[in-house]
Enzyme design. Structure first.
Site, PDB file in Angstrom:
ATOM      1  N   SER A 108       0.900  -1.045   0.174  1.00  0.00           N
ATOM      2  CA  SER A 108      -0.011   0.334   0.124  1.00  0.00           C
ATOM      3  C   SER A 108       0.313   1.477  -0.162  1.00  0.00           C
ATOM      4  CB  SER A 108      -1.440   0.213   1.159  1.00  0.00           C
ATOM      5  OG  SER A 108      -1.218   1.373   1.120  1.00  0.00           O
ATOM      6  N   SER A 109       0.345   2.263  -0.861  1.00  0.00           N
ATOM      7  CA  SER A 109       1.371   3.034  -0.922  1.00  0.00           C
ATOM      8  C   SER A 109       1.028   4.271   0.483  1.00  0.00           C
ATOM      9  CB  SER A 109       0.715   4.629  -1.669  1.00  0.00           C
ATOM     10  OG  SER A 109      -1.135   5.002  -1.388  1.00  0.00           O
ATOM     11  N   CYS A 110       0.728   3.761   1.893  1.00  0.00           N
ATOM     12  CA  CYS A 110       1.304   3.768   3.067  1.00  0.00           C
ATOM     13  C   CYS A 110       2.270   3.775   3.436  1.00  0.00           C
ATOM     14  CB  CYS A 110      -0.287   3.587   4.208  1.00  0.00           C
ATOM     15  SG  CYS A 110      -0.252   2.065   4.278  1.00  0.00           S
ATOM     16  N   TYR A 137      -0.886  -0.339  10.357  1.00  0.00           N
ATOM     17  CA  TYR A 137      -1.352  -1.732   9.042  1.00  0.00           C
ATOM     18  C   TYR A 137      -0.031  -1.328   7.531  1.00  0.00           C
ATOM     19  CZ  TYR A 137      -2.793  -2.243   4.563  1.00  0.00           C
ATOM     20  OH  TYR A 137      -3.340  -2.383   2.723  1.00  0.00           O
ATOM     21  N   LYS A 141       2.789  -3.858   6.817  1.00  0.00           N
ATOM     22  CA  LYS A 141       3.196  -3.764   4.925  1.00  0.00           C
ATOM     23  C   LYS A 141       5.408  -3.952   4.301  1.00  0.00           C
ATOM     24  CE  LYS A 141      -0.468  -4.942   3.526  1.00  0.00           C
ATOM     25  NZ  LYS A 141      -0.995  -6.352   2.529  1.00  0.00           N
ATOM     26  N   HIS A 180     -13.358   1.872   2.284  1.00  0.00           N
ATOM     27  CA  HIS A 180     -12.279   3.816   1.699  1.00  0.00           C
ATOM     28  C   HIS A 180     -12.852   3.931   0.632  1.00  0.00           C
ATOM     29  CE1 HIS A 180      -8.720   1.014   2.067  1.00  0.00           C
ATOM     30  NE2 HIS A 180      -8.272   0.967   2.779  1.00  0.00           N
TER      31      HIS A 180
END
Length: 323
Positions: A108-110, A137, A141, A180
């Site tokens: 994920s881009s987070c 989270y 990742k 989301h």
């Protein structure tokens, strides 16, 4: 990937996993392995080991994960880090043990720092503090990326990680407690339209900028990478660089701009009220997609077209559920 090769899609019922299955089957792949969570608990190390020893998949798409928006991440931080660490640890380790040829890990881009320079390049990983609202989270990742890189260096595996931008599309989660931004907006505007409500309340200021990608475009990108020629694939697995690729549209807009497009797509004519007491999250998240474009891949669905398709899918599901 040969059409008769065993390809395991972990998380095939989710937003990303179901898109991967659609794409693989459209490509002609005839042996796509799928297991529900009831059939295979990916947090159970013994169960995952038995599955891999029995099936020995040639390729693995690791799309299984516990996911959610700001509310879910804030409410269940322990679950988000525990479940995701357990799933990816078990699958990546057993894929190595059983000789899986290629594995693609979905992140994920987070994972990038909260105040990351824009657009976000792969090399910005671990260069600053994370966004607090989804840090557990994101840490999980990041650990998955490091596992792929570590196993490649120590064991000679050929595991790749991809970082999608914000996704939307068929089979999304429309539960307001865990969804989301796009599915939440679709449901809120749809229900307001149906009830004749004069306004819809959305979280935050609407100022943050976000990039979005239709999930079918992501699936096509993932299959494109896993199906790439050996020379191209090998070039993505350098020892001194994390085996990481961003996948996105390369374009972003404010949440306010997004809300107007979703409202128009749904056909709701009421007002939008912004609850500024609620958090905004990261100010901006735009991926640098230069590496994927250099490999010859670009998305095919624009935001308006993708949202129209997604809303039609939402309406179809509402109809089939008798709502």
């Amino acid at each position: 990937m040969q059409n008769n090769a065993k390809i395991y899609v972990a998380g095939h019922r989710g937003l990303v996993g179901s898109a991967l299955v659609r794409t693989l089957e459209a490509k002609g792949c005839r042996n796509v392995l799928q297991r529900t969570s009831a059939e295979l608990d990916l947090t159970d190390q013994g169960a995952v080991r038995r599955f891999f020893e029995q099936e020995r998949p040639d390729s693995v798409f690791l799309a299984a994960a516990k996911v959610g928006g700001i509310l879910a991440n804030n409410t269940y931080p322990a679950q988000f880090i525990h479940v995701n660490l357990a799933i990816q640890t078990n699958v990546i380790h057993e894929a190595w043990r059983c000789g899986t040829r290629r594995l693609l890990f979905l992140g994920s881009s987070c994972i990038f720092p909260r105040d990351c320079p824009q657009p976000m390049k792969e090399k910005y990983l671990l260069t600053g503090p994370l966004e607090p609202t989804n840090r557990p989270y994101a840490v999980a990742k990041i650990a998955g990326i490091e596992m792929c890189w570590a196993y490649n260096r120590e064991y000679g595996t050929r595991f790749l990680a991809v970082m999608p931008t914000n996704l939307y599309g068929p089979n999304d989660n429309y539960d307001l407690a865990g969804s989301h931004v796009i599915p939440a907006m679709i449901r809120k505007f749809h229900e307001a339209k149906a009830s004749g409500a004069p306004h819809v309340t959305l979280w935050g200021t609407g100022a943050p900028r976000r990039e979005f990608l239709h999930v079918d475009d992501l699936a096509r990108a993932c299959v494109y990478l896993m199906d790439s020629p050996e020379e191209d694939y090998a070039g993505l697995l350098k020892e001194d660089i994390a085996p990481l690729l961003n996948i996105g549209s390369g374009e972003d807009q404010t949440i306010k701009e997004l809300a107007l497009i979703v409202r128009e797509t749904v056909g709701y004519e009421g007002r939008i009220v912004w609850d500024t007491d609620k958090p905004d999250g990261t100010p901006r998240k735009l991926l640098d997609v230069g590496k994927m474009r250099a490999l010859g891949w670009r998305p095919t669905l624009g935001l308006r077209e993708g949202l129209a398709l997604t809303y039609r899918d939402f309406l179809s599901n509402q109809s089939s559920n008798g709502e």
